[in-house]
Design an enzyme around this catalytic site. Structure first.
Site, PDB file in Angstrom:
ATOM      1  N   HIS A 132     -82.151 -32.794 -33.033  1.00 46.09           N
ATOM      2  CA  HIS A 132     -83.518 -32.728 -33.817  1.00 46.09           C
ATOM      3  C   HIS A 132     -83.486 -31.845 -34.753  1.00 46.09           C
ATOM      4  CE1 HIS A 132     -84.903 -35.432 -30.631  1.00 46.09           C
ATOM      5  NE2 HIS A 132     -84.884 -34.537 -29.494  1.00 46.09           N
ATOM      6  N   ASP A 168     -78.914 -40.162 -25.932  1.00 46.53           N
ATOM      7  CA  ASP A 168     -80.145 -39.254 -25.337  1.00 46.53           C
ATOM      8  C   ASP A 168     -81.394 -40.113 -25.275  1.00 46.53           C
ATOM      9  OD1 ASP A 168     -80.481 -35.810 -25.679  1.00 46.53           O
ATOM     10  OD2 ASP A 168     -82.221 -37.185 -25.791  1.00 46.53           O
ATOM     11  N   HIS A 170     -84.050 -39.242 -26.149  1.00 42.89           N
ATOM     12  CA  HIS A 170     -85.233 -38.977 -27.352  1.00 42.89           C
ATOM     13  C   HIS A 170     -84.370 -39.353 -28.612  1.00 42.89           C
ATOM     14  CE1 HIS A 170     -86.060 -35.881 -24.380  1.00 42.89           C
ATOM     15  NE2 HIS A 170     -87.634 -36.191 -24.951  1.00 42.89           N
ATOM     16  N   ASP A 251     -80.684 -36.766 -20.293  1.00 42.05           N
ATOM     17  CA  ASP A 251     -81.990 -36.989 -19.911  1.00 42.05           C
ATOM     18  C   ASP A 251     -82.260 -38.453 -20.095  1.00 42.05           C
ATOM     19  OD1 ASP A 251     -81.716 -37.379 -22.617  1.00 42.05           O
ATOM     20  OD2 ASP A 251     -83.216 -35.878 -23.271  1.00 42.05           O
TER      21      ASP A 251
HETATM   22 ZN   LIG Z   1     -83.390 -35.493 -25.189  1.00 50.59          ZN
END
Ligand SMILES: [Zn+2]
Length: 371
Positions: A132, A168, A170, A251
């Protein structure tokens, strides 16, 4: 095949984002200790990640942001202006003891992995994966973007056809945006729909250089394998990349406290087994993952899979000891099930493949293959 190398650092054992932060948990050190306890990590294949220099970091990041990170570490504080502009000490990106050094070491590790694999090979760098990070600010617990810096290292060394695959929970927004419109890097992301950062919709192609698979909550191993077999592997095969970087943020596992996917680590191992045959260069990174048992077991099993080691059905006592001595202050840490201590591989979590997931796989090939 060239021996796989492991890049780690002791900084992950000593540093924490603070006791209440999801990244308070030991992750890379758990993976490293497990691999050592299994006798999978002889000194000859282990490398310490070097800290990236400011000159290396400014290949992607703005110099005034790097200055601000160094200032925050030196003073252990952040000015109102730096907080507002660079999001240091805001949005879950805390000022902590190693707020510059730790991300700079992660970046140095991934850039070293890229240099080491330029003539081919496999590197596991579980401290990397901060997908990110933005050129000029912190985002989503990520101060720097080590995947981008590693991909730029490969490009600077002459590669021109790379796949970045991000599993991931996200969306890998920082990496996708860094290579928007750049057909040298195809970014593929499988992530939970409707979760922060709320980007990476199924029709988001980043100017042709991305494919996104936003999966519904509860995504199971059967659905994940469906996407792997019907979309991800065909996309990579069509592309025939010179190199693959896999961000294996853990995650997406059922046990994770932040996301709501229901994968077992078998899904992660299936991806690793698939991609290691698809390009002559492979770097596997870590990423998210906030349950220390789930993360440590997953990433250690990835290292075993990269090396074609047999995963034991029951862990030997030294490895079990690593897991039994972990501390975790969230609810799941109060009554952990026994298999978190005694096994590496999860029980598979199969289930129906929902029509939405099948549709995602088909959509990836609409309007043809990526450039
Ligand atoms: Zn993540």
């Amino acid at each position: 095949m060239i021996t796989a190398r492991y890049i780690g650092s002791e900084i992950y054992r000593r540093s924490s984002y603070g006791p209440k932060h999801p990244l308070a948990v030991p992750r890379v050190s758990t993976c490293t200790d497990l691999c050592r306890a299994l006798r999978w990590l002889p000194d000859a294949v282990y490398l310490d990640a070097p800290m990236a220099t400011v000159a290396e970091l400014t290949r992607f990041h703005h110099a005034d942001y790097i200055d601000a990170l160094q200032r925050a570490e030196a003073t252990q504080s952040v000015s109102e202006a730096d907080r507002a502009k660079f999001r240091i000490g805001a949005d879950g990106n805390p000022v902590y003891r190693d707020v510059f050094r730790r991300p700079a070491i992660s970046a140095g590790g991934v850039m070293l992995a890229a240099r080491m694999t330029i003539d081919g090979g496999v590197v596991h760098c579980p401290g990397g994966g901060t997908h990110h990070g933005r050129p000029d600010r912190a985002s989503g617990f990520c101060f720097l973007n080590d995947p981008v810096l590693g991909l730029l290292t490969w490009l600077d060394l002459g590669l021109a056809n790379i796949v970045y695959l991000d599993i991931d929970a996200h969306h890998g927004d920082g990496v996708q945006d860094a290579f928007h419109d750049d057909d040298r890097v195809l970014t593929i992301s499988i992530h939970e729909a409707g979760r922060w950062p709320f980007t990476g919709a199924a029709d988001d192609r980043a100017g042709g250089s991305a494919r996104n698979f936003p999966v519904p909550q509860g995504c199971n191993d059967s659905e994940f394998r469906w996407l792997l077999d019907h979309a991800v592997v065909p996309l990579i095969k069509a592309r025939q990349p010179q190199a693959i970087m896999l961000q294996a943020g853990a995650d997406g596992l059922e046990e994770d406290p932040l996301a709501k996917l229901s994968l077992s680590n078998n899904s992660y191992l299936a991806v690793v087994a698939a991609v290691k045959r698809l390009a002559p260069r492979l770097i596997v990174l870590g990423g998210g993952g906030y349950n220390p048992w789930a993360v440590g077991r997953c990433w250690a099993a990835i290292w075993g899979t990269l090396n074609d080691f047999q995963l034991p059905d029951r862990l030997p006592p030294a490895a079990e000891h690593v897991l039994r001595t972990l501390r975790y202050d969230r609810a799941a840490g109060r009554n952990p099930p026994d298999h978190w201590f005694t096994t590496l591989r999860d029980t598979p979590r199969e289930g129906p493949v929902r029509p939405l997931v099948r549709a995602l796989a088909e959509l990836a090939f609409e309007e043809g293959l990526p450039a």
